[in-house]
Design a protein around this motif. Structure first.
Motif, PDB file in Angstrom:
ATOM      1  N   CYS A  75      64.674  81.463 -24.067  1.00  0.00           N
ATOM      2  CA  CYS A  75      63.848  81.243 -22.886  1.00  0.00           C
ATOM      3  C   CYS A  75      63.221  79.851 -22.942  1.00  0.00           C
ATOM      4  O   CYS A  75      63.176  79.132 -21.925  1.00  0.00           O
ATOM      5  CB  CYS A  75      62.773  82.312 -22.805  1.00  0.00           C
ATOM      6  SG  CYS A  75      61.722  82.199 -21.342  1.00  0.00           S
TER       7      CYS A  75
ATOM      8  N   ARG B 191      60.432  80.648 -13.037  1.00  0.00           N
ATOM      9  CA  ARG B 191      59.709  81.918 -12.903  1.00  0.00           C
ATOM     10  C   ARG B 191      60.626  83.096 -12.615  1.00  0.00           C
ATOM     11  O   ARG B 191      60.334  84.229 -13.000  1.00  0.00           O
ATOM     12  CB  ARG B 191      58.651  81.794 -11.810  1.00  0.00           C
ATOM     13  CG  ARG B 191      57.490  80.899 -12.212  1.00  0.00           C
ATOM     14  CD  ARG B 191      56.506  80.699 -11.090  1.00  0.00           C
ATOM     15  NE  ARG B 191      55.342  79.929 -11.532  1.00  0.00           N
ATOM     16  CZ  ARG B 191      54.331  79.581 -10.757  1.00  0.00           C
ATOM     17  NH1 ARG B 191      54.338  79.920  -9.467  1.00  0.00           N
ATOM     18  NH2 ARG B 191      53.314  78.889 -11.243  1.00  0.00           N
TER      19      ARG B 191
ATOM     20  N   TYR C 167      61.945  84.941 -16.126  1.00  0.00           N
ATOM     21  CA  TYR C 167      61.157  85.539 -17.206  1.00  0.00           C
ATOM     22  C   TYR C 167      61.339  87.058 -17.311  1.00  0.00           C
ATOM     23  O   TYR C 167      61.448  87.609 -18.410  1.00  0.00           O
ATOM     24  CB  TYR C 167      59.673  85.219 -17.036  1.00  0.00           C
ATOM     25  CG  TYR C 167      59.340  83.758 -17.175  1.00  0.00           C
ATOM     26  CD1 TYR C 167      59.772  83.017 -18.282  1.00  0.00           C
ATOM     27  CD2 TYR C 167      58.580  83.095 -16.213  1.00  0.00           C
ATOM     28  CE1 TYR C 167      59.467  81.670 -18.410  1.00  0.00           C
ATOM     29  CE2 TYR C 167      58.255  81.746 -16.335  1.00  0.00           C
ATOM     30  CZ  TYR C 167      58.706  81.040 -17.430  1.00  0.00           C
ATOM     31  OH  TYR C 167      58.407  79.708 -17.547  1.00  0.00           O
TER      32      TYR C 167
ATOM     33  N   TYR D 188      64.519  87.826 -19.231  1.00  0.00           N
ATOM     34  CA  TYR D 188      64.507  87.482 -20.662  1.00  0.00           C
ATOM     35  C   TYR D 188      63.742  88.512 -21.485  1.00  0.00           C
ATOM     36  O   TYR D 188      64.106  88.801 -22.631  1.00  0.00           O
ATOM     37  CB  TYR D 188      63.882  86.099 -20.871  1.00  0.00           C
ATOM     38  CG  TYR D 188      64.879  84.968 -20.773  1.00  0.00           C
ATOM     39  CD1 TYR D 188      65.897  84.818 -21.711  1.00  0.00           C
ATOM     40  CD2 TYR D 188      64.808  84.042 -19.732  1.00  0.00           C
ATOM     41  CE1 TYR D 188      66.812  83.788 -21.626  1.00  0.00           C
ATOM     42  CE2 TYR D 188      65.724  82.999 -19.632  1.00  0.00           C
ATOM     43  CZ  TYR D 188      66.725  82.883 -20.590  1.00  0.00           C
ATOM     44  OH  TYR D 188      67.639  81.855 -20.497  1.00  0.00           O
TER      45      TYR D 188
ATOM     46  N   ARG E 217      55.035  88.378 -18.415  1.00  0.00           N
ATOM     47  CA  ARG E 217      55.643  87.736 -17.251  1.00  0.00           C
ATOM     48  C   ARG E 217      54.581  87.274 -16.268  1.00  0.00           C
ATOM     49  O   ARG E 217      54.655  86.159 -15.737  1.00  0.00           O
ATOM     50  CB  ARG E 217      56.612  88.706 -16.561  1.00  0.00           C
ATOM     51  CG  ARG E 217      57.301  88.101 -15.329  1.00  0.00           C
ATOM     52  CD  ARG E 217      58.146  89.113 -14.612  1.00  0.00           C
ATOM     53  NE  ARG E 217      57.350  90.215 -14.085  1.00  0.00           N
ATOM     54  CZ  ARG E 217      56.660  90.155 -12.945  1.00  0.00           C
ATOM     55  NH1 ARG E 217      56.645  89.052 -12.229  1.00  0.00           N
ATOM     56  NH2 ARG E 217      55.967  91.205 -12.528  1.00  0.00           N
TER      57      ARG E 217
ATOM     58  N   LEU F 123      53.051  84.122 -17.426  1.00  0.00           N
ATOM     59  CA  LEU F 123      53.982  82.997 -17.357  1.00  0.00           C
ATOM     60  C   LEU F 123      54.145  82.481 -15.927  1.00  0.00           C
ATOM     61  O   LEU F 123      54.267  81.271 -15.713  1.00  0.00           O
ATOM     62  CB  LEU F 123      55.349  83.402 -17.922  1.00  0.00           C
ATOM     63  CG  LEU F 123      55.419  83.530 -19.453  1.00  0.00           C
ATOM     64  CD1 LEU F 123      56.661  84.294 -19.870  1.00  0.00           C
ATOM     65  CD2 LEU F 123      55.389  82.153 -20.117  1.00  0.00           C
TER      66      LEU F 123
ATOM     67  N   LEU G 200      54.723  81.707 -24.838  1.00  0.00           N
ATOM     68  CA  LEU G 200      55.978  82.045 -25.511  1.00  0.00           C
ATOM     69  C   LEU G 200      55.753  82.211 -27.011  1.00  0.00           C
ATOM     70  O   LEU G 200      56.318  83.127 -27.636  1.00  0.00           O
ATOM     71  CB  LEU G 200      57.029  80.970 -25.243  1.00  0.00           C
ATOM     72  CG  LEU G 200      57.538  80.868 -23.800  1.00  0.00           C
ATOM     73  CD1 LEU G 200      58.495  79.682 -23.642  1.00  0.00           C
ATOM     74  CD2 LEU G 200      58.226  82.162 -23.366  1.00  0.00           C
TER      75      LEU G 200
END
Length: 329
Positions: free
Chosen positions: A263, A284, A287, A290, A301, A304, A317
């Motif tokens: 990622c 975006r 995420y 992943y 998520r 992020l 991360l």
């Protein structure tokens, strides 16, 4: 080996499908790192390229680490497609691919993509124009037909081979089906069994596991498979299939550390290619895939996608990696 003219691919190559708003250079980088043998750009509008539209021009970007790489074009005008093949050749890809399979309304209702399955003479004329416009190998991606009453892909395969295409990928659905129902590979197998067909035939549709890839290889006899949706957020699908083909054994799924590392690589490539703001925004959409199945994935998520800070994304991360959340689904 499988050959597209002088382009040598391994036995049973794995192709990354061209996917609009997905298969850009950052995404292709992580797929290549995990074993994709041949990749394509997002499809490029011939009309947009002729108008010198910035978005279409940007899609011509190809990099040496991606090779072999094909540029995929779509359009409704024969002359324009020929001109775009000349423009695309200058970008330095390894081949040019024509999209006769896109089913979405914005494309098909403008007489491009899968719409050409209703006008085979025009498809032949357009393909001939592209073949004549480039010194590179030309390949085609298409579907079984427009609907169940026009399953004409066998005719398409013969006629396009006769005018010079050097590989064909067939998605096992009609245009009317879109992406619904199960892909039907029986006609793909018939093309491969046709003694007139000498070019590589690749199958596409519903390959989402190593077991299915091997099953379809053995059942339908295709030269290779093209993978699309199953690779989004899970580029490890390529290495898992390769390992299963070679050994008959399944690889363990990627660890949390591997998910975070991939990622992060994807994010770094996104920033590098698109710039900081666009790279953050466009990343975006990836995420959720992943970190799918990890405990607490939703909260990771949400954090992020809620930040515009590169440093904060790296920090989140790192948190995920340190937390080592378990796989719950």
């Amino acid at each position: 080996m499988v050959h597209i003219r002088d382009l040598a691919l391994p036995d049973f190559p794995l192709l990354l499908a061209p996917m609009e708003d997905v298969s850009d250079p950052p995404f292709r980088a992580v797929c290549k790192a995990n074993g994709a043998d041949l990749m394509y750009t997002e499809f490029i509008s011939s009309e947009g390229l002729i108008r010198d539209a910035a978005k279409s021009r940007k899609k011509l970007d190809v990099f040496d680490y991606e090779r072999p790489i094909g540029i995929q074009l779509f359009g409704s005008d024969v002359e324009t497609m020929g001109e775009c093949a000349r423009i695309s050749t200058l970008a330095g890809p390894d081949l040019i691919d024509i999209n006769y399979g896109c089913p979405v309304k914005q494309v098909a209702c403008r007489g491009a993509g899968a719409a050409l399955l209703r006008d085979i003479p025009k498809m032949v004329q357009m393909t001939s124009a592209v073949v004549k416009a480039t010194h590179l190998p030309v390949t085609v991606k298409t579907r079984l037909g427009w609907d169940e009453n026009t399953l004409n892909v066998e005719e398409v395969a013969e006629r396009l081979q006769d005018i010079g295409i050097e590989a064909l990928t067939v998605h096992g659905r009609t245009r009317v089906q879109m992406y619904k129902g199960d892909a039907d590979w029986r006609l793909i197998a018939k093309i491969k069994e046709n003694p007139r067909i000498k070019i590589p035939i690749f199958g596409n549709g519903d390959i989402d596991s190593p077991e299915k890839a091997v099953e379809y290889k053995n059942r339908y006899g295709v030269d290779g498979v093209m993978i699309g949706r199953a690779s989004i957020g899970y580029p490890w699908i390529f290495r898992e299939i390769k390992h299963f083909v070679a050994t008959g054994e399944k690889l363990a799924p990627p660890t949390v550390e591997e998910r975070v590392a991939m990622c992060r690589m994807h994010f770094e490539k996104s920033i590098e290619w698109k710039g900081e703001r666009s790279g953050i925004l466009e990343m975006r959409r990836h995420y959720a895939q992943y970190f799918r199945g990890l405990e607490g994935a939703k909260q990771w998520r949400m954090r992020l996608v809620d930040t515009y800070s590169v440093e904060e994304i790296y920090a989140i991360l790192a948190e995920i990696s340190a937390a080592e959340p378990v796989l719950v689904g």
